[in-house]
Design a protein around this motif. Structure first.
Motif, mmCIF file in Angstrom:
data_model
loop_
_atom_site.group_PDB
_atom_site.id
_atom_site.type_symbol
_atom_site.label_atom_id
_atom_site.label_comp_id
_atom_site.label_asym_id
_atom_site.label_seq_id
_atom_site.Cartn_x
_atom_site.Cartn_y
_atom_site.Cartn_z
ATOM 1 N N ILE A 51 0.874 -1.181 0.000
ATOM 2 C CA ILE A 51 0.000 0.000 0.000
ATOM 3 C C ILE A 51 0.905 1.223 0.000
ATOM 4 O O ILE A 51 1.725 1.403 0.902
ATOM 5 N N VAL A 52 0.751 2.074 -1.010
ATOM 6 C CA VAL A 52 1.567 3.277 -1.129
ATOM 7 C C VAL A 52 0.652 4.461 -1.415
ATOM 8 O O VAL A 52 -0.258 4.358 -2.248
ATOM 9 N N ALA A 53 0.882 5.571 -0.718
ATOM 10 C CA ALA A 53 0.149 6.808 -0.960
ATOM 11 C C ALA A 53 1.072 7.812 -1.643
ATOM 12 O O ALA A 53 2.143 8.131 -1.123
ATOM 13 N N VAL A 54 0.673 8.271 -2.813
ATOM 14 C CA VAL A 54 1.477 9.210 -3.590
ATOM 15 C C VAL A 54 0.566 10.332 -4.082
ATOM 16 O O VAL A 54 -0.641 10.329 -3.844
ATOM 17 N N ASN A 55 1.151 11.304 -4.775
ATOM 18 C CA ASN A 55 0.362 12.357 -5.396
ATOM 19 C C ASN A 55 0.913 12.662 -6.783
ATOM 20 O O ASN A 55 1.905 12.066 -7.217
#
Length: 309
Positions: free
Chosen positions: A292-296
């Motif tokens: 699970i990775v949160a990026v923008n």
């Protein structure tokens, strides 16, 4: 590894301690977490719980609870006014496909006059469409016209918004990173059209696109198409995301469904995605070796090492 969602202080608009805040509660844990956060901030909570969707445990958390059909907007408005509500928020999922396509909307839900007036351009005259943003904007505008401000739920529970970084121990391999870079823009385009917030990708091919059936069904369909050989779920905010409603959300059920379908990683948008029960999400993801990775947008455009440890 960033295994916990970092919190930020409530906005000035949301932090008027002691006031009564209205909550329209749909399905899932999200409304419960919002109600609990409001209580910790010493607000009174008047909850309009949607029958067939909201959890009964809200009766034990909120100061006032009344159960409504989804189309009883006038009753909800009167309930809020009776309890002195000047600000309200919406949290939780509504099963749009079930609400709209399982028989006549009008006969099944028996809308009250306020609802009919608000929704007539969408369901009677058909002058306006029935996309999520269109309908929810109509609802928020109708409340605002009657003196009740609709606030983002994350104003009251900002700790639910995910921060940039890794949220499980598993890392994306090179193929998965390529899939994310390929799929991110496509997911954004789908969101901009208000079709859905999620797509699944494998080998730089779009496997499935979320539509009215929701993310869970998109995941299940992807598992059938890929034969459990692994795929990536990309879930993003819309380019002009209205944080008052329809904010992208994942929780433990999302991870369980992804594991059952054979998915191997989830990439979500940092600061614009709600993660419900973060510790449990991380635990389940680690147990199934799901990344699970949160990026923008800026991460993908500028940082070649965004997926690195």
């Amino acid at each position: 590894m960033n295994s916990a969602i970092l919190s930020s202080p409530p906005t000035a608009s949301a932090s008027q301690s002691g006031s009564t805040v209205g909550l329209i509660a749909g399905w899932g844990r999200f409304p419960i977490l919002v109600a609990e956060s409001l209580k910790r901030q010493n607000h009174r909570v008047a909850c309009a719980a949607i029958r067939g969707h909201a959890c009964e445990s809200l009766n034990d958390i909120c100061d006032e609870v009344r159960w409504f059909g989804v189309a009883k907007m006038g009753g909800q408005l009167r309930f809020f006014r009776r309890h002195g509500v000047q600000r309200m928020t919406m949290a939780g999922k509504l099963f749009k496909a079930d609400l709209m396509f399982q028989g006549s909307v009008w006969l099944r839900h028996l809308p009250d006059l306020f609802c009919i007036r608000t929704m007539a351009p969408h369901f009677i005259t058909r002058r306006k469409d029935t996309r999520d943003d269109t309908l929810l904007t109509a609802v928020t505008d109708a409340y605002l016209a009657r003196g009740i401000e609709v606030c983002p739920a994350t104003d009251f529970a900002p700790e639910l918004l995910v921060k940039q970084g890794h949220h499980s121990t598993q890392r994306l391999n090179n193929k998965q990173q390529a899939d994310v870079r390929f799929g991110w823009t496509i997911a954004k385009q789908m969101g901009g059209l208000d079709i859905g917030q999620s797509i699944t990708v494998k080998d730089q091919t779009v496997v499935a696109v979320e539509a009215v059936e929701g993310t869970d069904a998109c995941i299940e369909r992807s598992g059938k198409l890929c034969g459990k050989r692994g795929f990536t779920l990309i879930k993003v905010a819309k380019p002009q995301q209205d944080m008052r409603f329809d904010v992208p959300t994942i929780g433990p059920q999302t991870i369980e469904l992804l594991a059952a379908a054979g998915g191997e990683c989830i990439v979500i948008e940092a600061d614009k995605t709600i993660v419900v029960d973060q510790d449990e999400v991380t635990r389940i993801a680690n147990a199934h070796r799901i990344a699970i990775v949160a990026v923008n947008d800026a991460d993908l455009a500028e940082n070649e090492n965004i997926f690195a440890a």
